[in-house]
Design an enzyme around this catalytic site. Structure first.
Site, PDB file in Angstrom:
ATOM      1  N   ARG A 141       0.828  -1.204   0.000  1.00 62.73           N
ATOM      2  CA  ARG A 141       0.000   0.000   0.000  1.00 62.73           C
ATOM      3  C   ARG A 141       0.867   1.259   0.000  1.00 62.73           C
ATOM      4  NH1 ARG A 141      -3.539  -1.213   3.726  1.00 62.73           N
ATOM      5  NH2 ARG A 141      -5.213  -1.723   2.289  1.00 62.73           N
ATOM      6  N   ALA A 142       2.006   1.223   0.683  1.00 60.97           N
ATOM      7  CA  ALA A 142       2.869   2.401   0.747  1.00 60.97           C
ATOM      8  C   ALA A 142       3.354   2.798  -0.643  1.00 60.97           C
ATOM      9  CB  ALA A 142       4.058   2.135   1.665  1.00 60.97           C
TER      10      ALA A 142
END
Length: 683
Positions: A275-276
């Site tokens: 997700r980062a």
């Protein structure tokens, strides 16, 4: 409706404003978490953002804000016929910390559902926030069951309400914005990861800037409408810039070179999952659009990392958010040239290169080399070889030091995993993960008549209550004739959070370097356990002639760890003073929060010195806790071949259980004190 404070009138707080504006440009960034001390315009800025958001088109009369261009086929108010949409302002919906589950997700009319088969649904805040902003002030204080619902909605883009086989689903896609004061406790990692960006805010130390903040606030309070009118031109210009950046967003190019920099940065900082990487890519693209460019640069990547990664690199609750900017620059430098062969753009911002990129940057560089690593106690002052020899067992002072002299704080041993300590009986406190309690969530154990609004229907008990009256009520069809008096609330058993109050002996008899290190490591381990079980914690220390409240009860385990870090040792052992001070703390907390049950953890070798009859006085103080039914455990820190067993005697006076420090460090605490004996229970 009151006039909101203009966004453009906010003084300073560049990081905060930038984080919010990037989400206004690209809602796909995923929201923003604003961390900082009280009184730093966190809530003011979030509420001011609503006026800058572009209008949204909605289906007329739809309570769920369906887009007329692509209405939700499962909308409870649908299906929607083709019709021209109406434009309205984007909503900012506030979720109160004390909101009920029904207020958040909506409520079904269970009586009509059972008797008529009708899905009568009253939308909640998630429906109101669809295609707008969901704002949670003090998000770290939100109850766990509401956090779970938020996580589900954020992950699926929809909200599901299910009650005894009757279900309703509606779309719930919103920009999640939260504000919090870290001193009041941290967020669960799952919710923390749902925020796209995080920014740290603090009050300015510049005199002129503080003067301007006060001047503008006083002017706004005197005449909100007139103050807003004076800033209308700046507000309109900012709104137009947001609209222009949104229009440009689809044309921004995210090249392979900067994409490699994004991936390398996330890998270098060892963030969990992917997700980062995605959030960084979206943030860098939004930064380019905000600057009016059609290509993402290395400066955008650096700025995106400072906004998107600090809260994702926390490895445990004692880690402080933040990034090593030297490491970030080195990573960007190493990854940049590999994909940048055209020579037109230099993706390396250099150690001094662009961190400005539109203002702000997540977590600002730390002044004077301040370390942003987990709060660990200092490793002593000077070299270990220069340190005086530790005091012999039982001696309050080290050789060569004056009587009662204070010794420097020592480092804590490595924390370890502990098993559960729990308070006996069945409580009714705030939801958590420690002791058994009657809660709104958990396994069903029975039924009762509802007190107020029905929240959890016990279907079998309701049918059983209504069945004998069907003939008298003239039942003729298939449906069951149900009256309000027939409804039964399900009683459920789950887990509650407790108040864990640590009473730590910091006297000279505890001051041997290795011994105090082990004690601190044990307390840190229990603090980590308290964080995971959603407890409040407090810290009382005693040494010399008195005891003090080093940390009043709080949800911030980080604050307790920081107090423990700087704990000095030395002097006599006023054990009675420590127990009496703990009694005062618990007395106040019982008045403040009577439903939260306490667990007293006394960390000591059991010695009591100083003053007249110190042992007898300590015994009386311990029996005072026992008389009030306080659950307790004594962590016995006595070491050496000859042991006096004083901690065990203290545990008996408290009506609790004793466990040695060795047993605690061996990760076997739960086998010995799985259920802490309540005062008076063993008597």
């Amino acid at each position: 409706m009151s006039t909101p404070y203009p966004f453009t009138a906010i003084v300073g707080q560049d990081d905060l404003r930038l984080g919010l504006l990037l989400n206004a440009v690209s809602p796909a960034v995923g929201g923003v978490l604003v961390r900082g001390e009280k009184g730093t315009a966190k809530s003011t800025a979030v509420r001011a953002l609503a006026a800058l958001m572009p209008e949204v088109a909605v289906v007329p009369g739809c309570r769920f804000s369906c887009d007329p261009a692509s209405p939700d086929p499962a909308c409870p108010d649908g299906p929607h016929a083709e019709a021209a949409g109406v434009a309205r302002a984007a909503r900012t919906v506030e979720l109160p910390v004390g909101a009920s589950e029904d207020r958040l997700v909506g409520a079904l009319d269970i009586e009509r559902a059972l008797s008529e088969g009708v899905k009568a649904f009253e939308p909640g805040l998630l429906a109101d926030a669809h295609r707008g902003i969901l704002y949670v002030d003090e998000v770290n204080l939100l109850h766990d069951h509401l956090v779970d619902l938020l996580l589900d909605a954020a992950a699926m883009g929809a909200s599901y309400v299910e009650r005894e086989g009757v279900s309703v689903r509606h779309a719930a896609r919103f920009l999640l914005v939260g504000t919090m004061n870290p001193e009041e406790g941290e967020l669960r990692p799952q919710l923390l990861d749902r925020f796209g960006l995080t920014v740290e805010v603090s009050a300015s130390r510049d005199t002129d800037e503080r003067v301007e903040v006060v001047r503008r606030r006083l002017a706004y309070d005197d005449d909100p409408e007139g103050f807003a009118a004076r800033w209308a031109e700046e507000e309109n210009a900012l709104q137009e810039r947001i609209a222009g950046a949104r229009a440009l967003l689809s044309r921004v190019v995210l090249g392979d070179g900067v994409l490699r920099q994004i991936a390398a940065t996330c890998a270098a900082f060892e963030v969990d999952g992917m997700r980062a990487d995605i959030v960084m890519a979206r943030t860098a693209t939004a930064l380019a659009a905000w600057a009016g460019r059609e290509e993402v640069t290395a400066d955008d990547v650096r700025q995106a990392a400072l906004l998107a990664l600090p809260h994702r690199r926390r490895r445990n609750p004692f880690d402080a958010p933040g990034l090593d900017e030297d490491k970030l620059d080195q990573t960007l430098d190493e990854a940049g040239p590999q994909e940048n062969s055209d020579g037109d753009d230099d993706p390396d911002p250099g150690p001094d290169g662009g961190g400005d990129g539109g203002g702000g940057g997540g977590v600002p560089p730390q002044a004077d080399g301040e370390d942003r690593t987990p709060p660990q106690p200092p490793q002593g002052q000077g070299s270990e070889g220069d340190s005086p020899s530790p005091a012999p067992e039982g001696s309050p002072d080290a050789p060569g030091r004056p009587a009662g002299g204070e010794q420097q704080p020592v480092a804590a041993a490595e924390p370890f995993r502990t098993k559960m300590l729990s308070v006996p009986g069945l409580g009714e406190g705030a939801a958590g993960r420690r002791s058994r309690a009657r809660t709104e969530h958990g396994r069903t154990t029975g039924a009762r008549r509802p007190e107020g609004a029905l929240t959890k229907l016990h279907l079998a008990a309701t049918v059983q209550a209504a069945a004998p009256h069907q003939h008298a009520r003239g039942r003729s069809g298939r449906g069951l004739v149900v009256r309000r008096d027939d409804l039964r609330q399900a009683t459920r058993e789950g887990r509650e959070g407790n108040l864990v109050l640590f009473v730590v002996d910091a006297s000279g008899s505890m001051a041997a370097r290795q011994r105090m290190s082990a004690v601190k490591g044990a307390v840190l381990s229990l603090l980590l356990d308290a964080y995971q079980r959603r407890d409040k914690v407090g810290l009382v220390t005693f040494r010399g002639k008195e005891a003090e409240v080093a940390l009043p009860p709080t949800s911030s385990v980080d604050a307790a760890a920081a107090r423990l870090e700087s704990l000095p040792t030395g002097g006599r052992t006023p054990l009675a003073a420590g127990l009496l001070k703990a009694h005062d703390v618990l007395r106040v907390e019982r008045l403040r929060d009577p439903s939260r049950r306490p667990l007293l953890v006394v960390v000591t070798d059991g010695r009591a010195t100083g003053g007249p009859e110190p042992v007898a006085l300590a015994g009386r103080a311990a029996r005072l806790h026992r008389s009030e039914g306080t659950a307790s455990v004594v962590v016995d820190c006595e070491s050496g071949y000859v042991r006096l067993g004083l901690a065990g005697e203290l545990a008996r006076e408290l009506g609790g259980t004793a466990v040695t420090l060795d047993e605690l460090r061996a990760d076997s605490i739960a086998g010995l004190v799985k259920d802490v004996t309540a005062a008076g229970r063993a008597a």
